[in-house]
Design an enzyme around this catalytic site. Structure first.
Site, short mmCIF file in Angstrom:
data_model
loop_
_atom_site.label_atom_id
_atom_site.label_comp_id
_atom_site.label_asym_id
_atom_site.label_seq_id
_atom_site.Cartn_x
_atom_site.Cartn_y
_atom_site.Cartn_z
N GLY A 28 30.16 32.33 10.91
CA GLY A 28 30.00 31.55 9.70
C GLY A 28 28.55 31.18 9.45
O GLY A 28 27.65 31.61 10.17
N ASP A 29 28.35 30.38 8.43
CA ASP A 29 27.02 29.96 7.99
C ASP A 29 26.97 28.44 8.01
O ASP A 29 27.71 27.78 7.28
CB ASP A 29 26.78 30.49 6.57
CG ASP A 29 25.42 30.12 6.01
OD1 ASP A 29 24.67 29.37 6.67
OD2 ASP A 29 25.11 30.57 4.89
N PHE A 30 26.10 27.88 8.84
CA PHE A 30 26.08 26.42 8.94
C PHE A 30 25.52 25.73 7.71
O PHE A 30 25.58 24.52 7.58
CB PHE A 30 25.38 25.92 10.22
CG PHE A 30 24.01 26.49 10.51
CD1 PHE A 30 23.04 26.65 9.54
CD2 PHE A 30 23.69 26.85 11.81
CE1 PHE A 30 21.78 27.15 9.83
CE2 PHE A 30 22.43 27.34 12.13
CZ PHE A 30 21.48 27.50 11.13
N ASP B 89 27.94 31.37 15.00
CA ASP B 89 26.70 31.92 14.47
C ASP B 89 27.02 32.97 13.42
O ASP B 89 28.19 33.24 13.13
CB ASP B 89 25.84 32.52 15.60
CG ASP B 89 24.33 32.44 15.29
OD1 ASP B 89 23.94 32.63 14.13
OD2 ASP B 89 23.55 32.19 16.22
N HIS C 284 14.41 22.90 14.23
CA HIS C 284 12.98 23.24 14.06
C HIS C 284 12.76 24.50 13.24
O HIS C 284 11.64 24.79 12.83
CB HIS C 284 12.28 23.35 15.42
CG HIS C 284 12.46 24.66 16.14
ND1 HIS C 284 11.56 25.12 17.06
CD2 HIS C 284 13.45 25.61 16.08
CE1 HIS C 284 11.96 26.29 17.54
NE2 HIS C 284 13.10 26.60 16.96
#
Length: 340
Positions: free
Chosen positions: A227-229, A201, A247
Site C-alpha cells: 500500500g501507500d502510506f 510498503d 526524514h
C-alpha cells in the site's frame, strides 16, 4: 595564522575536496563485481580485465588506487587480492556494503552534482533531473528498486540489533511502515520469538521482501501488506515502526504520513519514530559530519531533511500527538515513542 599554518589548512581542505574519488572507485569496484571475482583467491589485473571486459592497464591503476585506501592489496607476485575492508564490497557477505556503493556512486552521485540547485531552491535535485519526486521511479525501474532496497538493508543492518534491543517488542504485533525488505523487522522478530510482524510498503519492496524474510526463517511470523502510506496505513497492530521514513519527506508530506498512522492507532497503540536527531548546532566531529552528509543528501535527493528533536516534536504536535518519550539506542538513531 602564519604561512605554515595556512599551507597545512589548505592541505586539509584539499583532502576534503578530493575525497569523492574514493566513492567512485568503490562504485566501479562494485559494478564490476571485483570483490566477488577475487573471493576465490588472488588474480592478476589482466585476468580480471578479461573477466570484466575492461582495459587491463586502466584496471591495474584502479586496483592500485584501491590499495592506497586498504581496499585491496597487491602481492609480491603482482596479483591482487581484496582486504577485509574490500571484501565487504562482495554481495554475499554478512555486512556487505555493495548495494550502498552502487547507490551512492550511481543515482546519488548524479543528484549531488546539483547541490547548488537544491541550496538555491530548497527542492530535490532528483526532481530537476528526472521529474520524479519521492520514490515513484522505483516502481518503473526494477533494477534501481533492487539496488535501493538492498542498500537500505545494508545500512539498516548496522543499527538493527541496537534498535531491537532498545525497546521491548515482546508479544506484540509490530508493523514496519515503509520497511523495505524488512531488515529491521527481521531483527525484531528474531530478538523476540513471541512477536508477530507486518511489513507494509510499496510493491517494488514487497515483491522481493518475502524471499528476504523467508531466508531468515520468519515466513510464519510475518505478514506482507502492500500500500501507500499517503493513502492509508492498515489498522490492527500494537506498535507501528517508522524507521528513517519521516526524514524522507518535507513537513507537509511528513504530517500526512503521521496523520494516517494516527488514524490507524488506538489509545493503547504506540508508534516508534526512529531517526537520527540533528543537534541545534553542528560542530566539527565525525558524528556531526555523518549527520551533515545525511541531511544534505535528503535535500538533494528528496527536498527533505534530518530534524532536531524540537522540529520532530512540532511535527507530532501538529497532527495531535502529545505523548512522546525519547529512547537512546546505542547507535546513531533515537527512538521517539509516541501515543495518541
Amino acid at each position: 595564522m602564519n604561512s605554515n599554518d595556512d599551507a597545512a589548512a589548505a592541505r586539509q581542505l584539499l583532502d576534503l575536496i578530493n575525497g569523492s574519488w574514493i566513492a567512485q572507485a568503490c562504485y566501479v569496484t562494485a559494478r564490476l563485481s571485483l570483490a566477488d571475482l577475487l573471493a576465490a583467491g588472488p588474480r592478476t589485473a589482466e585476468d580480471l580485465a578479461s573477466a570484466t571486459g575492461t582495459n587491463g592497464p586502466a584496471l591495474r591503476r584502479l586496483l592500485g588506487a584501491l590499495g592506497s585506501v586498504d581496499i585491496c592489496h597487491q602481492r609480491a607476485d603482482g596479483a591482487f587480492e581484496m582486504t577485509r575492508l574490500g571484501s565487504l564490497l562482495r554481495a554475499d557477505v554478512p555486512c556487505s556494503m555493495r548495494a550502498w556503493a552502487l547507490q551512492w556512486g550511481g543515482e546519488a552521485w548524479q543528484v549531488w552534482a546539483n547541490l547548488l540547485h537544491s541550496v538555491k531552491t530548497g527542492q530535490s535535485a532528483r526532481a530537476l533531473i528526472t521529474g520524479d519526486t519521492g520514490f515513484s521511479h522505483l516502481e518503473r525501474d526494477p533494477q534501481a528498486a533492487e539496488i535501493f532496497n538492498q542498500a537500505m538493508v545494508d545500512l539498516t543492518r548496522l543499527a538493527a540489533r541496537d534498535i531491537a534491543q532498545a525497546y521491548d517488542f515482546a508479544g506484540q504485533r509490530v508493523m514496519d511502515v515503509g520497511g523495505g525488505y524488512g531488515e529491521l523487522l527481521a531483527h525484531i522478530l528474531t530478538t523476540y520469538p513471541t512477536t508477530h510482524g507486518v511489513l507494509f510498503d510499496m510493491p517494488h519492496a514487497i515483491s522481493r521482501a518475502r524471499a528476504h524474510l523467508d531466508g531468515r526463517g520468519l515466513a510464519g511470523r510475518c505478514e506482507l501488506a502492500t500500500g501507500d502510506f499517503f493513502a492509508s496505513v492498515p489498522c490492527g497492530s500494537d506498535i507501528y515502526v517508522l524507521k528513517t521514513v519521516i526524514h524522507d519527506w518535507p513537513d507537509d508530506q511528513a504530517r500526512e504520513i503521521l496523520r494516517n498512522c494516527r488514524r490507524a492507532m488506538t489509545p493503547a497503540t504506540r508508534m516508534l519514530i526512529i531517526e537520527r536527531l540533528m543537534p541545534e548546532r553542528l560542530e566539527p566531529s565525525a558524528q556531526n559530519r555523518a549527520l551533515a552528509r545525511v541531511d544534505l543528501h535528503m535535500l538533494v535527493a528528496l527536498g527533505a531533511q534530518e530534524r532536531t528533536l524540537n522540529e520532530m516534536l512540532a511535527l507530532l504536535a501538529a497532527v495531535g500527538f502529545g505523548k512522546v518519550r525519547r529512547i537512546e539506542t546505542g547507535s546513531e538513531f533515537q527512538i521517539l515513542e509516541v501515543q495518541v
